[in-house]
Design a protein around this motif. Structure first.
Motif, short mmCIF file in Angstrom:
data_model
loop_
_atom_site.label_atom_id
_atom_site.label_comp_id
_atom_site.label_asym_id
_atom_site.label_seq_id
_atom_site.Cartn_x
_atom_site.Cartn_y
_atom_site.Cartn_z
N LEU A 30 0.81 -1.21 0.00
CA LEU A 30 0.00 0.00 0.00
C LEU A 30 0.85 1.27 0.00
O LEU A 30 0.48 2.28 -0.58
N VAL A 31 1.99 1.24 0.65
CA VAL A 31 2.84 2.42 0.81
C VAL A 31 3.87 2.55 -0.33
O VAL A 31 4.39 3.62 -0.57
N TYR A 32 4.12 1.47 -1.06
CA TYR A 32 5.16 1.48 -2.09
C TYR A 32 5.03 2.61 -3.11
O TYR A 32 6.02 3.30 -3.38
N PRO A 33 3.86 2.87 -3.72
CA PRO A 33 3.79 3.94 -4.72
C PRO A 33 4.19 5.30 -4.16
O PRO A 33 4.90 6.08 -4.81
N MET A 34 3.77 5.60 -2.94
CA MET A 34 4.11 6.88 -2.33
C MET A 34 5.61 6.96 -2.05
O MET A 34 6.25 7.97 -2.35
N LEU A 35 6.18 5.90 -1.51
CA LEU A 35 7.62 5.89 -1.22
C LEU A 35 8.44 5.99 -2.51
O LEU A 35 9.46 6.68 -2.55
N ARG A 36 7.99 5.34 -3.58
CA ARG A 36 8.70 5.40 -4.86
C ARG A 36 8.70 6.82 -5.40
O ARG A 36 9.72 7.34 -5.84
N THR A 37 7.54 7.46 -5.38
CA THR A 37 7.43 8.84 -5.87
C THR A 37 8.31 9.78 -5.07
O THR A 37 9.04 10.60 -5.63
N LEU A 38 8.27 9.65 -3.75
CA LEU A 38 9.10 10.51 -2.90
C LEU A 38 10.59 10.28 -3.15
O LEU A 38 11.37 11.23 -3.20
N SER A 39 10.97 9.03 -3.32
CA SER A 39 12.40 8.75 -3.54
C SER A 39 12.85 9.28 -4.90
O SER A 39 13.96 9.79 -5.03
N LEU A 40 12.00 9.18 -5.93
CA LEU A 40 12.35 9.73 -7.24
C LEU A 40 12.47 11.25 -7.19
O LEU A 40 13.38 11.83 -7.79
N GLN A 41 11.56 11.90 -6.48
CA GLN A 41 11.64 13.35 -6.35
C GLN A 41 12.88 13.77 -5.58
O GLN A 41 13.54 14.75 -5.94
N LEU A 42 13.21 13.05 -4.54
CA LEU A 42 14.42 13.34 -3.76
C LEU A 42 15.66 13.15 -4.62
O LEU A 42 16.55 14.00 -4.63
N HIS A 43 15.71 12.06 -5.36
CA HIS A 43 16.85 11.81 -6.26
C HIS A 43 16.97 12.93 -7.29
O HIS A 43 18.07 13.43 -7.55
N SER A 44 15.84 13.34 -7.86
CA SER A 44 15.84 14.40 -8.86
C SER A 44 16.33 15.72 -8.26
O SER A 44 17.10 16.45 -8.88
N ALA A 45 15.88 16.02 -7.04
CA ALA A 45 16.28 17.28 -6.39
C ALA A 45 17.77 17.29 -6.05
O ALA A 45 18.45 18.30 -6.20
N ILE A 46 18.29 16.15 -5.60
CA ILE A 46 19.70 16.07 -5.21
C ILE A 46 20.62 16.09 -6.42
O ILE A 46 21.61 16.82 -6.46
N THR A 47 20.29 15.30 -7.44
CA THR A 47 21.17 15.18 -8.60
C THR A 47 20.89 16.21 -9.68
O THR A 47 21.72 16.43 -10.56
N GLY A 48 19.71 16.84 -9.64
CA GLY A 48 19.35 17.80 -10.68
C GLY A 48 19.01 17.13 -12.00
O GLY A 48 18.98 17.76 -13.05
N SER A 49 18.74 15.83 -11.97
CA SER A 49 18.46 15.09 -13.20
C SER A 49 16.95 15.02 -13.44
O SER A 49 16.15 15.16 -12.53
N TYR A 50 16.60 14.79 -14.69
CA TYR A 50 15.20 14.65 -15.09
C TYR A 50 14.77 13.20 -14.93
O TYR A 50 15.52 12.30 -15.25
N ILE A 51 13.57 13.00 -14.45
CA ILE A 51 13.03 11.66 -14.30
C ILE A 51 11.95 11.47 -15.35
O ILE A 51 10.97 12.22 -15.40
#
Length: 135
Positions: A30-51
């Motif tokens: 149940l929590v996986y989609p939310m955690l995946r989205t948050l982790s992708l956004q965090l990765h994008s913010a830290i690395t400055g890369s496009y997802i």
């Protein structure tokens, strides 16, 4: 072992350890989609890369520049897009009643989040249909 079974007062009830594992597994799904989205956004913010898949471009044809500007301003005011480009005098060729027609239109290039495309579409369709009656 008797202590574990004493947690469940009903006869035939699964052991608490099995029940606990099942609950953890169910919560993970149940929590996986939310955690995946948050982790992708965090990765994008830290690395400055496009997802891939998080942003979209929507194309909308308008009959004239005034209507294009009105739609663009409303879209931005409703925060349905980050930016709208108005590309003037686009030539369009299309089939209409079995004939090839040609028209000059104004193209809106709308940059938005993919998650907002359905909302944007729901807003634009009635707006364009309403304005088509005055074309």
């Amino acid at each position: 072992m008797d202590r574990l079974r004493s947690w469940c007062p009903l006869p035939g009830c699964p052991r608490p350890a099995v029940l606990l594992c099942f609950l953890i597994l169910a919560a993970s799904f149940l929590v996986y989609p939310m955690l995946r989205t948050l982790s992708l956004q965090l990765h994008s913010a830290i690395t400055g890369s496009y997802i891939s898949g998080t942003h979209s471009i929507v194309f909308v044809n308008c009959p004239n520049e005034q209507i294009a500007r009105d739609i663009a301003r409303t879209i931005l005011a409703k925060k349905l897009a980050a930016s709208v480009n108005i590309l003037p005098k686009t030539s369009s060729l299309f089939f209409w009643k079995g004939e090839i027609e040609e028209a000059t239109e104004i193209l809106l290039l709308i940059k938005t989040k993919t998650s907002k495309v359905l909302k944007l579409s729901s807003f634009i369709r009635p707006t364009v249909l309403l304005r088509q009656s005055s074309w």
